[in-house]
Design a protein around this motif. Structure first.
Motif, PDB file in Angstrom:
ATOM      1  N   ILE A 217       7.052  64.133 -41.510  1.00 26.40           N
ATOM      2  CA  ILE A 217       6.039  63.477 -42.350  1.00 26.40           C
ATOM      3  C   ILE A 217       6.131  61.960 -42.235  1.00 26.40           C
ATOM      4  O   ILE A 217       7.216  61.384 -42.351  1.00 26.40           O
ATOM      5  CB  ILE A 217       6.226  63.881 -43.830  1.00 26.40           C
ATOM      6  CG1 ILE A 217       6.072  65.392 -44.017  1.00 26.40           C
ATOM      7  CG2 ILE A 217       5.247  63.118 -44.726  1.00 26.40           C
ATOM      8  CD1 ILE A 217       4.680  65.927 -43.809  1.00 26.40           C
ATOM      9  N   ARG A 218       4.981  61.315 -41.987  1.00 28.16           N
ATOM     10  CA  ARG A 218       4.917  59.852 -42.075  1.00 28.16           C
ATOM     11  C   ARG A 218       4.325  59.480 -43.426  1.00 28.16           C
ATOM     12  O   ARG A 218       3.284  60.017 -43.824  1.00 28.16           O
ATOM     13  CB  ARG A 218       4.059  59.276 -40.947  1.00 28.16           C
ATOM     14  CG  ARG A 218       4.139  57.724 -40.909  1.00 28.16           C
ATOM     15  CD  ARG A 218       3.331  57.123 -39.789  1.00 28.16           C
ATOM     16  NE  ARG A 218       1.909  57.183 -40.098  1.00 28.16           N
ATOM     17  CZ  ARG A 218       0.980  57.618 -39.261  1.00 28.16           C
ATOM     18  NH1 ARG A 218       1.326  58.062 -38.065  1.00 28.16           N
ATOM     19  NH2 ARG A 218      -0.290  57.631 -39.601  1.00 28.16           N
ATOM     20  N   ILE A 219       4.992  58.576 -44.132  1.00 29.71           N
ATOM     21  CA  ILE A 219       4.543  58.166 -45.470  1.00 29.71           C
ATOM     22  C   ILE A 219       4.024  56.738 -45.411  1.00 29.71           C
ATOM     23  O   ILE A 219       4.719  55.820 -44.951  1.00 29.71           O
ATOM     24  CB  ILE A 219       5.701  58.253 -46.492  1.00 29.71           C
ATOM     25  CG1 ILE A 219       6.286  59.674 -46.515  1.00 29.71           C
ATOM     26  CG2 ILE A 219       5.224  57.833 -47.882  1.00 29.71           C
ATOM     27  CD1 ILE A 219       7.525  59.817 -47.380  1.00 29.71           C
ATOM     28  N   ASP A 220       2.795  56.540 -45.874  1.00 30.12           N
ATOM     29  CA  ASP A 220       2.206  55.196 -45.959  1.00 30.12           C
ATOM     30  C   ASP A 220       1.844  54.914 -47.414  1.00 30.12           C
ATOM     31  O   ASP A 220       1.239  55.766 -48.085  1.00 30.12           O
ATOM     32  CB  ASP A 220       0.945  55.106 -45.093  1.00 30.12           C
ATOM     33  CG  ASP A 220       1.238  55.313 -43.622  1.00 30.12           C
ATOM     34  OD1 ASP A 220       2.086  54.566 -43.097  1.00 30.12           O
ATOM     35  OD2 ASP A 220       0.647  56.221 -43.009  1.00 30.12           O
ATOM     36  N   ILE A 221       2.208  53.738 -47.874  1.00 31.83           N
ATOM     37  CA  ILE A 221       1.878  53.307 -49.242  1.00 31.83           C
ATOM     38  C   ILE A 221       0.746  52.292 -49.157  1.00 31.83           C
ATOM     39  O   ILE A 221       0.832  51.302 -48.427  1.00 31.83           O
ATOM     40  CB  ILE A 221       3.103  52.670 -49.944  1.00 31.83           C
ATOM     41  CG1 ILE A 221       4.326  53.595 -49.854  1.00 31.83           C
ATOM     42  CG2 ILE A 221       2.770  52.334 -51.389  1.00 31.83           C
ATOM     43  CD1 ILE A 221       4.138  54.963 -50.480  1.00 31.83           C
ATOM     44  N   THR A 222      -0.335  52.525 -49.904  1.00 26.85           N
ATOM     45  CA  THR A 222      -1.487  51.629 -49.859  1.00 26.85           C
ATOM     46  C   THR A 222      -1.960  51.304 -51.272  1.00 26.85           C
ATOM     47  O   THR A 222      -1.505  51.906 -52.247  1.00 26.85           O
ATOM     48  CB  THR A 222      -2.659  52.272 -49.081  1.00 26.85           C
ATOM     49  OG1 THR A 222      -3.088  53.442 -49.790  1.00 26.85           O
ATOM     50  CG2 THR A 222      -2.236  52.656 -47.679  1.00 26.85           C
ATOM     51  N   ARG A 223      -2.893  50.392 -51.355  1.00 29.25           N
ATOM     52  CA  ARG A 223      -3.498  50.052 -52.652  1.00 29.25           C
ATOM     53  C   ARG A 223      -4.596  51.058 -52.960  1.00 29.25           C
ATOM     54  O   ARG A 223      -5.395  51.399 -52.091  1.00 29.25           O
ATOM     55  CB  ARG A 223      -4.068  48.641 -52.617  1.00 29.25           C
ATOM     56  CG  ARG A 223      -4.623  48.173 -53.957  1.00 29.25           C
ATOM     57  CD  ARG A 223      -4.562  46.665 -54.070  1.00 29.25           C
ATOM     58  NE  ARG A 223      -3.191  46.193 -54.107  1.00 29.25           N
ATOM     59  CZ  ARG A 223      -2.837  44.931 -54.339  1.00 29.25           C
ATOM     60  NH1 ARG A 223      -3.753  44.018 -54.551  1.00 29.25           N
ATOM     61  NH2 ARG A 223      -1.569  44.582 -54.355  1.00 29.25           N
ATOM     62  N   SER A 224      -4.637  51.550 -54.191  1.00 22.84           N
ATOM     63  CA  SER A 224      -5.653  52.531 -54.588  1.00 22.84           C
ATOM     64  C   SER A 224      -7.039  51.930 -54.496  1.00 22.84           C
ATOM     65  O   SER A 224      -7.225  50.728 -54.639  1.00 22.84           O
ATOM     66  CB  SER A 224      -5.397  53.010 -56.017  1.00 22.84           C
ATOM     67  OG  SER A 224      -4.138  53.622 -56.102  1.00 22.84           O
ATOM     68  N   SER A 225      -8.032  52.782 -54.272  1.00 21.59           N
ATOM     69  CA  SER A 225      -9.420  52.322 -54.198  1.00 21.59           C
ATOM     70  C   SER A 225     -10.298  53.241 -55.010  1.00 21.59           C
ATOM     71  O   SER A 225      -9.930  54.374 -55.293  1.00 21.59           O
ATOM     72  CB  SER A 225      -9.891  52.318 -52.740  1.00 21.59           C
ATOM     73  OG  SER A 225      -9.834  53.628 -52.206  1.00 21.59           O
ATOM     74  N   GLY A 226     -11.469  52.747 -55.395  1.00 23.35           N
ATOM     75  CA  GLY A 226     -12.424  53.577 -56.137  1.00 23.35           C
ATOM     76  C   GLY A 226     -12.121  53.595 -57.603  1.00 23.35           C
ATOM     77  O   GLY A 226     -11.262  52.880 -58.116  1.00 23.35           O
ATOM     78  N   CYS A 227     -12.884  54.449 -58.337  1.00 22.29           N
ATOM     79  CA  CYS A 227     -12.736  54.529 -59.782  1.00 22.29           C
ATOM     80  C   CYS A 227     -11.462  55.280 -60.125  1.00 22.29           C
ATOM     81  O   CYS A 227     -11.258  56.386 -59.687  1.00 22.29           O
ATOM     82  CB  CYS A 227     -13.937  55.255 -60.403  1.00 22.29           C
ATOM     83  SG  CYS A 227     -15.490  54.433 -60.013  1.00 22.29           S
ATOM     84  N   GLY A 228     -10.624  54.674 -60.908  1.00 19.27           N
ATOM     85  CA  GLY A 228      -9.389  55.363 -61.269  1.00 19.27           C
ATOM     86  C   GLY A 228      -8.806  54.856 -62.562  1.00 19.27           C
ATOM     87  O   GLY A 228      -7.666  55.141 -62.893  1.00 19.27           O
TER      88      GLY A 228
END
Length: 351
Positions: A217-228
């Motif tokens: 498994i490759r894990i990438d951490i990103t900034r959330s997008s959209g309504c949340g």
């Protein structure tokens, strides 16, 4: 039938004995597996005990019917019991149909807007509401795992879990392409448009079913997008997992916590890989897949929701109901029962 019931009875007694063994009681996974197996045989054993008791009563009534004084009453009771035996035998035959090992599981359902642009996404939202309303009526719990909202409403994609009693057994036939025929709100000329949304139903993988190798498994951490919700876009909490051998990608951003999003993503990844394993097994077995109601593939058109005629038609079994308004409000029981009944009929014929 009796031979198979005797085998089940022997296994049931073995399980009883094994579950009383201290060594097994100290092994949680083993105990859970055996308890689950015993529970799956419970209803069949109860019916078999009822069957044996009824056979004894019938034999007794046959003797009594020869009696000059009691013969008439005994003959009437004998007729009633023979009818009961016939009905009980049919019930047992259905119970003896090979069980889907996943029937008792919770599910993860994914709905995507497909052909039809905004209207397809709106329809995906309608299907999401339909399934959550049905789940509510069944006393099940639903939880959104991931969602991408459509620009005009609905969802271009939504994934959610449904937890409760034997969820997969009821909803496993919902996978496929769902078609809607109606006049969209955006249509000024009043023309009927056909749009589609796809549904995928996956039994939720448990630790006993599937072990995920995190080295793959490759894990990438990103900034959330959209309504949340407030704060969702201000932290690097979204998690994307890529399973390198298959290329399957899972994305989770519904929680503010990176740790929680990772847990959710791992759960979805396990479920997707377990579903892939099941499909490969079915392909290898061939005949079982051909005998199923539908293939479960996204591309297969399984149902049409015709709004002008207030009609829902399931194309796999040629079954229609004229209460689309109630179906979209979660009244799915008639369709689901028709699918289960047809599945049982096909399995009995195959047996």
């Amino acid at each position: 039938m009796i031979e198979r019931l005797n085998i089940i009875e022997t296994r049931y007694k073995e399980l009883d004995s094994m579950l009383a063994n201290p060594d097994i009681l100290s092994d949680y996974n083993k105990m859970k597996s055996l308890s689950k197996e015993k529970s799956s045989l419970e209803e069949t054993m109860n019916k078999y005990n009822e069957y044996k008791k009824l056979i004894e009563e019938i034999e007794g009534l046959k003797e009594l019917s020869k009696d000059p004084e009691m013969g008439e009453i005994a003959s009437l009771e004998l007729e009633e019991n023979n009818q009961k035996l016939e009905e009980l035998t049919k019930e047992i035959e259905i119970l003896l149909i090979p069980k889907d090992e996943n029937d008792g599981k919770d599910i993860i359902m994914e709905i995507r807007g497909a052909a039809g642009g905004d209207e397809a996404n709106i329809f995906a939202g309608d299907l999401y509401r339909m399934y959550t309303r049905y789940a509510e009526k069944q006393g099940w719990k639903t939880e959104i795992i991931n969602q991408v909202e459509g620009t005009a409403g609905g969802f271009s994609q939504i994934e959610f879990s449904i937890k409760g009693d034997s969820v997969y057994s009821k909803l496993k036939f919902e996978s496929g392409s769902h078609r809607v025929q109606r006049v969209p709100e955006t249509e000024s000329q009043g023309r009927i448009q056909t749009s589609t949304a796809t549904v995928a139903v996956m039994p939720e993988a448990e630790d006993l079913d599937f072990e995920l190798d995190m080295n793959e498994i490759r894990i990438d951490i990103t900034r959330s997008s959209g309504c949340g919700g407030q704060g969702v876009n201000t932290t690097d909490s979204a998690v994307r997992l890529t399973h390198l051998p298959t290329g399957i990608i899972v994305y989770s951003q519904t929680e503010r916590s990176q740790i929680k999003n990772k847990e959710i993503a791992i759960k979805i990844m396990k479920t997707r890989l377990y579903d892939l394993k099941l499909r490969e097994k079915e392909e290898a077995e061939g005949a079982e897949r051909r005998n199923k109601i539908g293939t479960g593939d996204r591309a297969e058109k399984i149902r049409t929701y015709n709004y002008p005629q207030n009609r829902v038609t399931d194309h796999r079994i040629g079954f229609s109901v004229m209460n689309l308004d109630r179906v979209m409000d979660g009244d799915l029981e008639a369709i689901i029962e028709a699918l289960i009944t047809e599945d049982q009929r096909r399995k009995l014929e195959n047996e």
